[in-house]
Design a protein around this motif. Sequence first.
Motif, short mmCIF file in Angstrom:
data_model
loop_
_atom_site.label_atom_id
_atom_site.label_comp_id
_atom_site.label_asym_id
_atom_site.label_seq_id
_atom_site.Cartn_x
_atom_site.Cartn_y
_atom_site.Cartn_z
N ARG A 172 43.73 39.18 37.88
CA ARG A 172 42.75 39.01 38.96
C ARG A 172 41.82 37.82 38.75
N VAL A 173 41.45 37.54 37.50
CA VAL A 173 40.40 36.53 37.29
C VAL A 173 40.87 35.23 36.63
N LYS A 174 42.11 35.17 36.18
CA LYS A 174 42.58 34.02 35.38
C LYS A 174 42.37 32.67 36.06
N ASP A 175 42.42 32.64 37.39
CA ASP A 175 42.31 31.36 38.09
C ASP A 175 40.88 30.93 38.38
N MET A 201 43.51 45.58 30.89
CA MET A 201 43.26 44.18 30.52
C MET A 201 44.23 43.23 31.22
N GLU A 202 45.47 43.66 31.40
CA GLU A 202 46.45 42.82 32.10
C GLU A 202 46.07 42.66 33.57
N GLN A 232 30.79 39.41 37.08
CA GLN A 232 32.14 39.18 37.60
C GLN A 232 33.14 40.14 36.97
N ILE A 233 33.11 40.26 35.64
CA ILE A 233 34.05 41.13 34.95
C ILE A 233 33.76 42.60 35.28
#
Length: 93
Positions: A53-56, A47-48, A27-28
């Motif tokens: 994009r993936v935080k949720d 990194m931001e 995923q990453i």
Amino acid sequence: MKTETIQTLHPDPSKTNKKIAVDKYEQIKAELLSILAVHALTHSELMEELYQRVKDNFIGGVQWYGETVKLDLEARNLIVRTNDKPQKYKLLS
């Protein structure tokens, strides 16, 4: 059920990187490559963007996994650091 892991690589051969879950790695990795396919970014910008994009839909420390996979992608010669000031990351063309 045992989680399948991958031994990630480190660009410095004298260092050992982490073993992480394959699903999180994939995923990453997909997100980092997708982000860098558009333009080169500084470490902070990369990194931001990854975090946004993936935080949720990611369980775990996005920055930690992002750093671990970024180092692995560098070691595998998929991404490279530029000589710019500040230094940026880009896909190896």
